[in-house]
Design an enzyme around this catalytic site. Structure first.
Site, PDB file in Angstrom:
ATOM      1  N   PHE B 126       0.850  -1.195   0.000  1.00 60.11           N
ATOM      2  CA  PHE B 126       0.000   0.000   0.000  1.00 60.11           C
ATOM      3  C   PHE B 126       0.889   1.250   0.000  1.00 60.11           C
ATOM      4  CE2 PHE B 126      -2.809   3.258   1.704  1.00 60.11           C
ATOM      5  CZ  PHE B 126      -3.840   3.128   0.801  1.00 60.11           C
ATOM      6  N   ASP B 196       2.477  -4.925   8.437  1.00 65.40           N
ATOM      7  CA  ASP B 196       1.275  -4.085   8.389  1.00 65.40           C
ATOM      8  C   ASP B 196       0.075  -5.020   8.293  1.00 65.40           C
ATOM      9  OD1 ASP B 196      -0.904  -2.512   7.694  1.00 65.40           O
ATOM     10  OD2 ASP B 196       0.235  -1.230   6.326  1.00 65.40           O
ATOM     11  N   TYR B 221     -10.291   0.902  10.554  1.00 64.60           N
ATOM     12  CA  TYR B 221     -11.555   1.194   9.862  1.00 64.60           C
ATOM     13  C   TYR B 221     -11.922   0.191   8.766  1.00 64.60           C
ATOM     14  CZ  TYR B 221      -8.401   3.704   6.624  1.00 64.60           C
ATOM     15  OH  TYR B 221      -7.386   4.058   5.768  1.00 64.60           O
ATOM     16  N   LYS B 222     -11.131  -0.842   8.619  1.00 64.63           N
ATOM     17  CA  LYS B 222     -11.446  -1.858   7.605  1.00 64.63           C
ATOM     18  C   LYS B 222     -12.212  -3.004   8.290  1.00 64.63           C
ATOM     19  CE  LYS B 222      -7.384  -0.509   4.893  1.00 64.63           C
ATOM     20  NZ  LYS B 222      -8.041   0.011   3.672  1.00 64.63           N
ATOM     21  N   ARG B 386     -12.164  -5.153  -7.112  1.00 62.48           N
ATOM     22  CA  ARG B 386     -11.788  -5.665  -5.797  1.00 62.48           C
ATOM     23  C   ARG B 386     -13.038  -5.895  -4.957  1.00 62.48           C
ATOM     24  NH1 ARG B 386      -8.053  -2.601  -1.331  1.00 62.48           N
ATOM     25  NH2 ARG B 386      -9.934  -1.331  -1.231  1.00 62.48           N
TER      26      ARG B 386
END
Lengths: 427, 427
Positions: B126, B196, B221-222, B386
């Protein structure tokens, strides 16, 4: 000054109606808005809307449809009006300490080849600022110099100075620096000036561009009423804004975050001071808080931003000082400067004998609903009783009643009760 | 597999009732929980309580009375159960990028005299992780090396390596690394390993202590459903926790913040990874999200943390892959690994001809209420569609209906409509 005088002042106060913009608990006189501001009446509904509608219904689509993506900039533009900045110069993001790290890093980068090695601050600056500076100075080969007496500041602005880093209004004393004069003196000495506005934004007039300051940061949860641990803000003078890549180079500071490029290319201007994904719920709460301060603009009547709030703040703190001196003669030393030009929006008292009791007096007042706070002293500074005066939701009768409670706490030696002498985790 | 099969699987699903812990918009099949998790049903009331009661009524007193002061640690202890960490090893705080800065700085400090200069990651990591690493490597004299093919990782773990910095589950492809093997290989090569967990925490089993990882950070927040821009988390192995002063040395990481000492003295253990005043409202929302994942623990039945969620996640992604391949033959390439051990909790597709249309197909699906997302490709990576599968609130009928919508979008060439080809600011 008696209670009737105070009631008359409240009746004549053009800002009195602004109290209606807040939810204040019954029976509380809140003199701690310099630590955590009061809940704006608009905040619960706005937060609920963001949570249930924007997050719950909109989900990921709200980054576009609810314009989450530029919320830090939109809030920054509102806040800019309160600190003498221009639109596009401010973002609301991260915390005060993190933002200070960004701007001090940027300032030290600019000064790294100057041969100057000193970062100057005050020993009584808020500790987190000193901790961040300590860390960055050690890492980057600078020396943090702390002075004890602010009167010594001008003399310390010399050829060794790289960065002058001050908090505009001191958290302990309520003393306010002359930002314009000190910035000019720092520049004349060849240094940069960073200002922490934690106790200034929403509390006193600030004119960053007029002062030609270099960098500024500040807090969202004090006089801006943004809620506990609200996002902070960062401002950079236009002459510096596009010159640095700040080290916390997260994807929200990228020129095109949704290109998902593996290489960092900083956004133009202040957006590069953003780091990661922004806290939407907290930012939305902060917006309600900023709006409460902007609501006073209608009363400024061409006298400049924050003029009406400032006039009332000084009147409130003048009244508090006068009443304490009249009704508790000889008991306290005034720590906050008496001169208006040097006073923020709080009044700090020390016990005249600097004996024990400051903590317990504050606790006894809190038990009576008069909420101020206590800051411990050390070998160079006395223990203090700290009272913040937020003109948005305080009136002159509140001042009178606070001092009346203080008198009662002292007269009955109520403060000596054991329960007021137990130390809490957070003071 | 037909719709009836899917309905039968839902009827037999022991986790089906967990969907009741969320508020999902009518008509939406949400396949973007890997970008922003869904609103937990408990969150609006809890947030309202924090806002109106703890902030509004308690005001500054809530730092003690509502235990705001140790909220990052209390949440960290809950989260620890999901990532194979121990109580006292995790704090929820700041954002993912800021936390990565802290731990990468700490790792580079530890390696600064090792003679090793390489920080190794993947080009498809990312971007914010790469940007933070780029900044720190430049500043601290290290070299960031990016590899294109993860198969080349083991060979790159050599005597030049200082730090291996990987995202456990790749945000673009959904491919999952073998954390234990790569950490062991990094250690054998004399390097440190940073993980991560942005797409792992709450999504797949993670065993940080068992893997002997050095540092980990991740996103709130995922899959943790903490709300837009929720605070992130940071974990440090006990062998490192008290060794470093991380550079973002704010007052909440001080051993005694309320002593207001001018000098930094780091708190023992993980608390030193806190920086400034913590965002109480956001943290409270995050707690509701973490609780939704912990609610699945009752179904793990001694198989280890995340076992029940993992089993359902794999069944959902298996079903999605099978249905896409059966009903859209030849149209897509599967980007996500087919092998379970290498698959996170998402499925990514590329158009088989890698032609245009991926973006528009995603937009057409969103218009039908099937919310996935699009990630643009580049010279080395195709554009992808995705789809995240969160077993807490998705069922097998959702999978069937998503694929059915996909079939309709393709068959009618619906995706060619102009409105689905307009680029939004956030994709």
């Amino acid at each position: 000054m008696n209670l009737d005088d105070c009631r008359r002042l409240d009746a004549e106060d053009p800002l009195a109606a602004l109290r209606g913009k807040f939810i204040l608990p019954e029976g509380v006189i809140y003199l701690d808005g310099n630590s955590l501001g009061v809940l704006p009446k608009a905040a619960p509904a706005r937060i609920a809307e963001v949570v249930s509608h924007e997050w719950g219904e909109g989900l990921i689509r709200s980054w576009n449809s609810a314009r989450w993506i530029d919320l830090p900039q939109r809030l920054g533009d509102k806040l800019a009006r309160l600190i003498g900045a221009a639109p596009g110069e401010v973002v609301c993001t991260d915390g005060t300490s993190v933002n200070l790290y960004k701007v001090l890093f940027a300032a030290l980068t600019q000064m790294k080849d100057s041969g100057r090695k000193v970062v100057l601050s005050e020993r009584s600056n808020f500790p987190t600022d000193l901790y961040i500076a300590e860390s960055l100075c050690r890492e980057r080969g600078f020396v943090l110099k702390l002075i004890d007496d602010p009167a010594g500041l001008p003399a310390a602005l010399n050829g060794e100075l790289a960065v002058l880093m001050l908090t505009h209004v001191n958290y302990r004393t309520g003393a306010m620096h002359d930002m314009k004069a000190l910035t000019a003196a720092a520049h004349a000495a060849g240094a940069l000036a960073i200002w922490d506005l934690a106790h200034s934004a929403g509390a006193v007039p600030v004119a960053l561009n007029d002062c030609e300051a270099d960098f500024a940061i500040g807090c969202g949860y004090k006089y801006l009423n943004g809620g506990p641990g609200a996002p902070a803000f960062v401002w950079v003078h236009a002459r510096h804004a596009s010159r640095f890549e700040q080290p916390l180079s997260g994807w929200f500071g990228h020129a095109a975050p949704f290109e998902f490029s593996p290489h960092y290319r900083p956004a133009p201007g202040i957006a590069r001071y953003l780091c990661g994904t922004q806290p939407i719920i907290s930012l939305s709460a902060l917006e309600c808080g900023i709006d409460t301060v902007l609501a006073a603009e209608a009363h400024d009547a061409g006298r400049g931003s924050m003029a009406a709030l400032r006039a009332k703040s000084l009147a409130l703190t003048d009244a508090f000082i006068a009443l304490v001196e009249e009704r508790c003669p000889g008991r306290f030393t005034l720590v906050t400067p008496r001169a208006h030009a040097q006073r923020g929006s709080q009044v700090c008292l020390a016990l005249a004998d600097n004996g024990p009791g400051a903590y317990a007096i504050v606790q006894a007042l809190i038990a009576r609903g008069v909420i101020g706070d206590y800051r411990a002293g050390d070998s160079q500074m006395p223990d203090i009783l700290r009272f913040g005066f937020t003109p948005l939701y305080l009136g002159f009768e509140d001042v009178w009643r606070s001092v009346d409670h203080l008198v009662q706490v002292l007269e009955g030696e109520e403060w000596k009760r054991p329960e007021f002498n137990q130390k809490l985790a957070v003071t």
